[in-house]
Scaffold this motif. Structure first.
Motif, PDB file in Angstrom:
ATOM      1  N   GLY A  68       0.784  -1.222   0.000  1.00  0.00           N
ATOM      2  CA  GLY A  68       0.000   0.000   0.000  1.00  0.00           C
ATOM      3  C   GLY A  68       0.816   1.272   0.000  1.00  0.00           C
TER       4      GLY A  68
ATOM      5  N   GLN B 214       0.437  -9.507  -1.611  1.00  0.00           N
ATOM      6  CA  GLN B 214       0.178  -8.722  -0.405  1.00  0.00           C
ATOM      7  C   GLN B 214      -0.093  -9.689   0.735  1.00  0.00           C
TER       8      GLN B 214
ATOM      9  N   ARG C  16      -8.779  -4.519   1.942  1.00  0.00           N
ATOM     10  CA  ARG C  16      -7.745  -3.506   1.742  1.00  0.00           C
ATOM     11  C   ARG C  16      -6.602  -4.064   0.894  1.00  0.00           C
TER      12      ARG C  16
ATOM     13  N   TRP D 280      -5.042  -2.540  -2.613  1.00  0.00           N
ATOM     14  CA  TRP D 280      -3.639  -2.212  -2.848  1.00  0.00           C
ATOM     15  C   TRP D 280      -3.097  -2.933  -4.076  1.00  0.00           C
TER      16      TRP D 280
ATOM     17  N   GLU E  71      -4.439  -1.260  -7.192  1.00  0.00           N
ATOM     18  CA  GLU E  71      -3.742   0.013  -7.433  1.00  0.00           C
ATOM     19  C   GLU E  71      -2.377  -0.236  -8.078  1.00  0.00           C
TER      20      GLU E  71
END
Length: 313
Positions: free
Chosen positions: A23, A49, A75, A79, A82
């Motif tokens: 992140g 992640q 979350r 991330w 993104e």
């Protein structure tokens, strides 16, 4: 006959370039760098992640615990999405897979390294990878990884890594630095860049042993001998990569200072896990910490070919 990497690929399929995502902006820059590397290598990119459920002292309800876990998982996917978007903006069409899991970041990266060409990390982190590049955690990943690891850095924390300049590699005559040389030669070839091989020597120590007459030996003669030794070590790589421009850089001084000075104008710096002479303990002392913390360009850490990583279950 297949070498170790090709044998691994034959068994498990093409190795991916793996990136640890947490992140942070640093991890996104690392992912973009890794995407370009995957494209050069013609390998897929894998974004990973890893999150850990926070430990609490007071008992909490099972439902609350599951809500926290679900939130962390959501979350993590955000991330990863993104980072994937950022990579595709620079490397359109690249094959990208993602994975999010609840586990130990170190154990997860070691496991990922079993089938990877390369593991790539950002220089600063948060979330599941907090502190990954500091102290025993980084040493653990490197000590047990099955492939090279790259820490992606720029001149300033917010800067992208440089894309121009030579590849710089530290060499000390050991088999460990032979592994670093092999990696560095291939990286320079893939990037159509020159290669600078750096070797340092000391007035006091030679091959890890105290010199009989420290500070009294002829510096010019020591330099000539050390240059000849480095030329002998590099000769097989000149023959294997005849089109590659290889410069030998022999200097008196400390390895970390020499490497950091050359890194100022480099796009990648490569070192081995362990060595002798000037590069002894590269990953266990101040030299490695200085490179990771202060290098103005990405740093690749390469295990010697005869060092097998340990299985992580």
């Amino acid at each position: 006959m297949l070498d170790d990497q090709e044998a691994t690929r034959a068994k498990h399929g093409s190795g991916a370039v793996v990136v640890g995502i947490d992140g942070s902006a640093s991890a996104v820059r690392a992912a973009v760098w890794a995407g370009a590397e995957a494209r050069r290598r013609e390998r897929p990119l894998r974004l990973v992640q890893v999150y850990t459920l926070p430990q609490v002292r007071a008992p909490i309800a099972v439902g609350t615990c599951e809500q926290v876990r679900a939130g962390l998982a959501e979350r993590a996917e955000g991330w990863l999405s993104e980072a994937r978007t950022a990579v595709l903006a620079e490397s359109p069409g690249l094959t990208i897979t993602t994975g999010a899991r609840e586990w130990s970041p170190v154990a997860a990266l070691i496991q990922e390294s079993q089938h990877a060409d390369l593991v790539v990390l950002g220089s600063r982190g948060l979330g599941g990878f907090t502190g990954l590049l500091v102290g025993s955690t980084a040493v653990s990943v490197v000590a047990h990884a099955h492939c090279p690891i790259v820490v992606v850095r720029g001149r300033m924390p917010q800067d992208p890594p440089p894309a121009a300049g030579p590849v710089v590699v530290g060499a000390d005559g050991s088999s460990d630095s032979d592994g670093a040389l092999a990696f560095a030669c291939e990286e320079a070839r893939l990037r159509s860049a020159g290669l600078t091989v750096v070797h340092t020597w000391s007035d006091v120590v030679a091959d890890g042993v105290l010199r009989p007459h420290p500070f009294q030996d002829d510096a010019a003669e020591i330099d000539r001998v050390e240059h000849a030794r480095l030329a002998d070590q590099v000769r097989p790589w000149r023959e294997k990569f005849p089109d590659l421009s290889i410069d030998l850089d022999v200097t008196r001084g400390r390895p970390v200072q020499a490497l950091l000075e050359r890194a100022e104008h480099a796009q990648l710096i490569v070192v081995g896990c362990r060595g002798r002479g000037g590069f002894t303990g590269m990953l266990l002392g101040s030299t490695s910490q200085a490179l990771i913390v202060h290098s103005p360009c990405p740093v690749a850490v390469v295990r010697s070919p005869d060092e097998g990583g340990e299985e992580t279950r």
